[in-house]
Design a protein around this motif. Sequence first.
Motif, PDB file in Angstrom:
ATOM      1  N   SER A 136      -4.838  -6.439  -2.695  1.00 38.30           N
ATOM      2  CA  SER A 136      -5.955  -5.990  -3.320  1.00 38.30           C
ATOM      3  C   SER A 136      -7.463  -5.718  -2.818  1.00 38.30           C
ATOM      4  N   GLU A 181      -8.450   2.414  -5.995  1.00 32.95           N
ATOM      5  CA  GLU A 181      -7.125   1.969  -6.520  1.00 32.95           C
ATOM      6  C   GLU A 181      -5.890   3.156  -5.781  1.00 32.95           C
ATOM      7  N   TYR A 184      -5.701   1.853  -2.805  1.00 28.52           N
ATOM      8  CA  TYR A 184      -5.076   0.714  -1.855  1.00 28.52           C
ATOM      9  C   TYR A 184      -3.189   0.890  -1.881  1.00 28.52           C
ATOM     10  N   PHE A 185      -3.004   1.929  -3.413  1.00 25.21           N
ATOM     11  CA  PHE A 185      -2.380   2.403  -3.242  1.00 25.21           C
ATOM     12  C   PHE A 185      -1.192   3.458  -3.956  1.00 25.21           C
ATOM     13  N   LEU A 241       1.789  -0.932 -11.832  1.00 30.37           N
ATOM     14  CA  LEU A 241       0.149  -1.540 -11.270  1.00 30.37           C
ATOM     15  C   LEU A 241      -0.949  -1.636 -11.164  1.00 30.37           C
ATOM     16  N   CYS A 242      -1.158  -0.698 -11.774  1.00 33.96           N
ATOM     17  CA  CYS A 242      -2.912  -0.119 -12.147  1.00 33.96           C
ATOM     18  C   CYS A 242      -2.872  -0.410 -12.893  1.00 33.96           C
ATOM     19  N   GLU A 245      -4.026  -4.297 -12.575  1.00 30.08           N
ATOM     20  CA  GLU A 245      -4.821  -4.993 -11.708  1.00 30.08           C
ATOM     21  C   GLU A 245      -5.896  -5.492 -11.709  1.00 30.08           C
ATOM     22  N   ILE A 248      -8.928  -5.710  -8.174  1.00 31.27           N
ATOM     23  CA  ILE A 248      -9.985  -4.103  -7.324  1.00 31.27           C
ATOM     24  C   ILE A 248     -11.281  -4.319  -8.568  1.00 31.27           C
TER      25      ILE A 248
END
Length: 304
Positions: A136, A181, A184-185, A241-242, A245, A248
């Motif tokens: 990330s 985010e 990336y996601f 995932l966020c 995280e 990031i």
Amino acid sequence: MSTEPLTTAAPARVPGPGAAAPAPSAAVRAPRGARRLLWALPPVALLAVFFLHPLALVVQQSFRPDTGGTSLKPYADVFASAAFREALWTTVWLALASTAGCLVLGFLLALVIAFVPFPGAKAVARFIDVFLSFPSFLITLALLFVYGRTGLANGLWTQAGGAPDGPFQFLATPWGVLLAEITYFTPFVMRPLLAAFTQLDTAQLEAASSLGARAPRIVRQVILPEALPALGAGGSLVLVLCLNEFGIVLFTGAKGVTTLPMLVHGKAILESDYPGACVVAVVNVLISVGLYGLYRVVSRRAGA
């Protein structure tokens, strides 16, 4: 003079071709169960040593304040702090906003790749698989090179207008974290969507088109219902995932953005408050597991 037995043993019955085979005896089932148990022991032991044991230590440490003993004081101190409440709110709204952005952008991009013929569509689909392996922080560094204070966009602006600073100063704000985010996601949503679109019956699309349905209606009434399970799977993964995280937020340098993982880092490394760090970590794990359990319940009821 010999006497014959009054009763004779009945001949053994031979099962016919359609008869079921006799069930194995308990003596036969026991070795099979033992062998299965032996095969299950190594992965269970590895799981306990490398995951469950460290997690148990974190939970145990969260109940042990620096003054000694076992109590709920670390939880009371953390829950009463304004920093924890702010970090919890920041984590939740960033995760929800990032997930919503990834769902919308991922669905649109997957539609283009799957149903709009253009040269290099297969190469783009393969690149998405490669993109999933990127760390990330690499995406965050790329955004810094483009939109950072001394990045490409600000450099072009200052060269063209002669201003001392460029207008792109948002990377060190929550909006910069949100952009990173989503960038990336989004492929984590596109991957299951592209797999679902390959299973879509093209006859439905041709029938809808022959009946005069336009592209927005076909997407809304034919493609979207088929894509809902994939959207749910990708969205739930991105949400979890966020929530967890760390890279990031750290690499954007957003000083006013403190999420739960950043709070764990600050309490453990900067403040040496290990019980408080463990409390925040336990809360973060409970939120992630709870959201995953809610997703499983909803997907089961929806038949996904």
